[in-house]
Write a protein that holds these residues in place. Structure first.
Motif, PDB file in Angstrom:
ATOM      1  N   SER A  64       1.142  12.518  -0.524  1.00  0.00           N
ATOM      2  CA  SER A  64       1.250  11.268   0.238  1.00  0.00           C
ATOM      3  C   SER A  64       0.090  10.304   0.000  1.00  0.00           C
ATOM      4  CB  SER A  64       1.351  11.585   1.734  1.00  0.00           C
ATOM      5  OG  SER A  64       0.166  12.236   2.169  1.00  0.00           O
ATOM      6  N   HIS A  65      -0.751  10.568  -1.010  1.00  0.00           N
ATOM      7  CA  HIS A  65      -1.926   9.693  -1.205  1.00  0.00           C
ATOM      8  C   HIS A  65      -2.399   9.770  -2.652  1.00  0.00           C
ATOM      9  CE1 HIS A  65      -6.004   8.216   0.596  1.00  0.00           C
ATOM     10  NE2 HIS A  65      -6.024   8.026  -0.720  1.00  0.00           N
ATOM     11  N   SER A  66      -2.107   8.710  -3.423  1.00  0.00           N
ATOM     12  CA  SER A  66      -2.645   8.667  -4.788  1.00  0.00           C
ATOM     13  C   SER A  66      -2.852   7.223  -5.225  1.00  0.00           C
ATOM     14  CB  SER A  66      -1.703   9.382  -5.770  1.00  0.00           C
ATOM     15  OG  SER A  66      -0.647   8.533  -6.170  1.00  0.00           O
ATOM     16  N   HIS A  67      -3.687   7.082  -6.241  1.00  0.00           N
ATOM     17  CA  HIS A  67      -3.999   5.760  -6.814  1.00  0.00           C
ATOM     18  C   HIS A  67      -3.777   5.885  -8.319  1.00  0.00           C
ATOM     19  CE1 HIS A  67      -6.734   4.758  -3.231  1.00  0.00           C
ATOM     20  NE2 HIS A  67      -6.685   6.071  -3.159  1.00  0.00           N
ATOM     21  N   LEU A  68      -2.583   5.650  -8.785  1.00  0.00           N
ATOM     22  CA  LEU A  68      -2.284   5.954 -10.190  1.00  0.00           C
ATOM     23  C   LEU A  68      -2.217   4.737 -11.099  1.00  0.00           C
ATOM     24  CD1 LEU A  68       0.472   8.728  -9.792  1.00  0.00           C
ATOM     25  CD2 LEU A  68      -2.023   8.930  -9.673  1.00  0.00           C
ATOM     26  N   ILE A 128       2.091   5.999  -4.200  1.00  0.00           N
ATOM     27  CA  ILE A 128       1.158   5.358  -5.135  1.00  0.00           C
ATOM     28  C   ILE A 128       0.652   4.057  -4.521  1.00  0.00           C
ATOM     29  CG2 ILE A 128       0.846   4.401  -7.443  1.00  0.00           C
ATOM     30  CD1 ILE A 128       3.131   6.149  -8.439  1.00  0.00           C
ATOM     31  N   LYS A 129      -0.666   3.890  -4.545  1.00  0.00           N
ATOM     32  CA  LYS A 129      -1.280   2.681  -3.997  1.00  0.00           C
ATOM     33  C   LYS A 129      -1.690   1.724  -5.107  1.00  0.00           C
ATOM     34  CE  LYS A 129      -3.499   5.718  -0.647  1.00  0.00           C
ATOM     35  NZ  LYS A 129      -2.593   5.566   0.490  1.00  0.00           N
ATOM     36  N   SER A 130      -1.721   0.444  -4.778  1.00  0.00           N
ATOM     37  CA  SER A 130      -2.417  -0.528  -5.623  1.00  0.00           C
ATOM     38  C   SER A 130      -3.895  -0.447  -5.238  1.00  0.00           C
ATOM     39  CB  SER A 130      -1.854  -1.928  -5.383  1.00  0.00           C
ATOM     40  OG  SER A 130      -2.166  -2.361  -4.060  1.00  0.00           O
ATOM     41  N   LEU A 221      -4.258   4.339   6.672  1.00  0.00           N
ATOM     42  CA  LEU A 221      -5.674   3.967   6.599  1.00  0.00           C
ATOM     43  C   LEU A 221      -6.474   5.043   5.868  1.00  0.00           C
ATOM     44  CD1 LEU A 221      -7.062   1.465   7.866  1.00  0.00           C
ATOM     45  CD2 LEU A 221      -7.579   2.849   9.871  1.00  0.00           C
ATOM     46  N   HIS A 222      -7.466   4.585   5.055  1.00  0.00           N
ATOM     47  CA  HIS A 222      -8.534   5.464   4.577  1.00  0.00           C
ATOM     48  C   HIS A 222      -9.655   5.346   5.620  1.00  0.00           C
ATOM     49  CE1 HIS A 222      -6.740   4.826   0.573  1.00  0.00           C
ATOM     50  NE2 HIS A 222      -7.593   5.653   0.026  1.00  0.00           N
ATOM     51  N   ALA A 223     -10.086   6.433   6.228  1.00  0.00           N
ATOM     52  CA  ALA A 223     -11.137   6.300   7.237  1.00  0.00           C
ATOM     53  C   ALA A 223     -11.969   7.567   7.377  1.00  0.00           C
ATOM     54  CB  ALA A 223     -10.520   5.954   8.589  1.00  0.00           C
ATOM     55  N   ASP A 244      -6.225   8.910   6.522  1.00  0.00           N
ATOM     56  CA  ASP A 244      -6.555   9.800   5.422  1.00  0.00           C
ATOM     57  C   ASP A 244      -8.070   9.924   5.206  1.00  0.00           C
ATOM     58  OD1 ASP A 244      -3.853   9.331   5.421  1.00  0.00           O
ATOM     59  OD2 ASP A 244      -3.674   9.056   3.263  1.00  0.00           O
ATOM     60  N   HIS A 245      -8.501  11.096   4.852  1.00  0.00           N
ATOM     61  CA  HIS A 245      -9.872  11.591   4.644  1.00  0.00           C
ATOM     62  C   HIS A 245     -10.318  12.392   5.868  1.00  0.00           C
ATOM     63  CE1 HIS A 245     -10.791  10.117   0.701  1.00  0.00           C
ATOM     64  NE2 HIS A 245     -10.391   8.904   1.038  1.00  0.00           N
ATOM     65  N   CYS A 246     -10.699  11.705   6.979  1.00  0.00           N
ATOM     66  CA  CYS A 246     -11.007  12.431   8.239  1.00  0.00           C
ATOM     67  C   CYS A 246     -12.075  13.504   8.035  1.00  0.00           C
ATOM     68  CB  CYS A 246      -9.745  13.061   8.822  1.00  0.00           C
ATOM     69  SG  CYS A 246      -8.471  11.870   9.275  1.00  0.00           S
ATOM     70  N   SER A 295      -3.525  14.641  -2.872  1.00  0.00           N
ATOM     71  CA  SER A 295      -4.471  14.733  -3.990  1.00  0.00           C
ATOM     72  C   SER A 295      -5.530  13.641  -3.985  1.00  0.00           C
ATOM     73  CB  SER A 295      -3.713  14.684  -5.315  1.00  0.00           C
ATOM     74  OG  SER A 295      -3.193  13.379  -5.537  1.00  0.00           O
ATOM     75  N   ASP A 296      -5.169  12.429  -3.542  1.00  0.00           N
ATOM     76  CA  ASP A 296      -6.023  11.239  -3.719  1.00  0.00           C
ATOM     77  C   ASP A 296      -6.333  11.010  -5.196  1.00  0.00           C
ATOM     78  OD1 ASP A 296      -7.391   8.936  -3.095  1.00  0.00           O
ATOM     79  OD2 ASP A 296      -9.126   9.922  -2.198  1.00  0.00           O
ATOM     80  N   CYS A 297      -5.422  11.399  -6.071  1.00  0.00           N
ATOM     81  CA  CYS A 297      -5.671  11.257  -7.508  1.00  0.00           C
ATOM     82  C   CYS A 297      -6.087   9.827  -7.843  1.00  0.00           C
ATOM     83  CB  CYS A 297      -4.404  11.628  -8.286  1.00  0.00           C
ATOM     84  SG  CYS A 297      -4.641  11.593 -10.077  1.00  0.00           S
TER      85      CYS A 297
HETATM   86 ZN    ZN Z   1      -7.575   7.107  -1.602  1.00  0.00          ZN
END
Ligand code: ZN
Length: 385
Positions: A64-68, A128-130, A221-223, A244-246, A295-297
């Motif tokens: 649920s979290h990647s930057h590809l 996938i995030k921008s 949110l990334h926090a 996400d992160h926490c 993953s936060d890839c």
């Molecule tokens: Zn991230």
């Protein structure tokens, strides 16, 4: 509709409440969905049958979290970090410069290769995030590229303030909430903010999420990755699907997560790759928080695409059991994307037939045999990939 019987399943993990995992099981897929699960001896007839030879079957991973969508790479920054330098949010700007200089074809080819790499490791749904374009044009094209690879696309214009706005971050927030959002929204389902010292504060995050909501985008949110702060409480207050992160949480943050139902998505590949302290999954689970793993890839803080690695780290370093970690990477990952109602991340009857066949007799091996490529076969929507 053709049906296929998967039999000879050494251990089947469905996340059925009554029977989360069973041995000697079979599963029938039809029309891309799970049509039946149960003991192999009771399986109904099907048009085709596949014997899995005693291997374990688990739901496909939901990352649920990647930057590809990016160009370039930052292996030297990683090496410097391992030699003692600390991680700071500003390194993102290096990737922004490379991404802006790349063609659409280059960006798509890189992202598609990473998605293929994920699928080979058992991931069947990826967000996938921008966030490496940071201009109206580059954010919109990043999302248009991501949209070719997944429906779960997230606008992260508020990733970091780009160099050209370094003296006027408020003007950059205006750009993100105005023209950039308007250009990005047609290609995005979600909006996200990196809420952290060195990136965006709580008030800026609130403004970006409000603008996104007005444009029809759901928030995440990334926090609390690098420091304590108000990001997690903001996510809970707004009822976001996930934060996400926490990593740095007060007791109030943990209570807010438990009360709100907002998923805490932990990204242990980041702590592995930045040598930061791991988040405490045990504390969250014991408080009743929904915990996901992803993953936060990305090329800076964590360039792994491997959910099995994340599962192994969560078990070894964060106090999760192997079963909790698998659930976090499947069913709760789907919840973090608001996709739990359709059964995504499970193999319950009616769920999408997205699954991984392991070269192992049980799911415990995902954590027990770290670094070993255990995913032998992946099925998506009822067909082998
Ligand atoms: Zn991230």
């Amino acid at each position: 509709m053709t049906s296929t019987l998967l039999t000879g399943i050494g251990e089947l993990t469905t996340w059925e409440p009554e029977r989360p995992a069973s041995t000697g099981a079979a599963l029938v897929v039809e029309g891309g969905k799970v049509a039946w699960t149960g003991p192999a001896g009771e399986a109904p007839a099907a048009d085709a049958a596949v014997d899995l030879g005693g291997r374990a079957v688990v739901p496909g991973f939901v990352d649920s979290h990647s930057h590809l969508v990016f160009a370039g790479e930052r292996s030297e920054e990683f090496a410097a970090r391992m030699a003692g330098q600390s991680y700071a949010a500003g390194g993102i700007r290096t990737t922004v410069a490379a991404t802006r200089a790349a063609t659409d074809e280059e960006l798509l080819a890189r992202a598609a290769a990473l998605v293929a790499e994920m699928v080979r490791q058992g991931t069947t749904t990826v967000e996938i995030k921008s966030g490496y374009g940071l201009s109206v044009h580059d954010e919109a094209r990043s999302l248009a590229i991501a949209r070719q690879l997944t429906d779960e696309t997230t606008f992260l214009g508020a990733h970091v303030v780009p160099q050209e706005y370094a003296d006027d971050p408020a003007a950059y927030v205006d750009l993100v909430t105005g023209p950039m959002l308007a250009a990005a929204a047609p290609y995005a389902r979600w909006i996200d903010v990196f809420c952290e010292e060195g990136a965006f504060d709580v008030d800026q995050a609130r403004a970006v999420l409000a603008a996104g909501a007005a444009a029809g985008l759901r928030g995440r949110l990334h926090a609390n990755q690098l420091t304590y702060g108000g990001g997690v409480r903001l996510a809970c207050e707004l009822g976001l699907a996930a934060v996400d992160h926490c990593t740095f949480l007060t007791d109030d943050d943990v209570s807010a997560l438990a009360d709100s139902g907002t998923v805490a998505t932990l990204l242990p590949g980041v702590e592995f790759s930045t040598r930061q302290p791991y988040p405490d999954a045990r504390r969250l689970l014991d408080a009743g928080v929904h915990v996901a793993l992803a993953s936060d890839c990305n090329p800076g803080s964590c360039f792994t695409s491997s959910i099995p690695l994340c599962i192994a780290l969560a078990v070894r370093e964060m106090g999760m059991t192997p079963t909790e970690a698998l659930r976090a990477a499947t069913e709760t990952g789907a919840r973090a994307l608001g996709r739990d109602a359709e059964g995504l991340g499970t193999l319950r009857v009616g769920a999408p037939a997205d699954l991984a066949v392991l070269e192992a007799p049980s799911h415990l091996h995902l954590a027990y045999r770290p670094g070993v490529p255990l995913v032998r076969q992946v099925w998506r929507a009822g067909r082998p990939v």
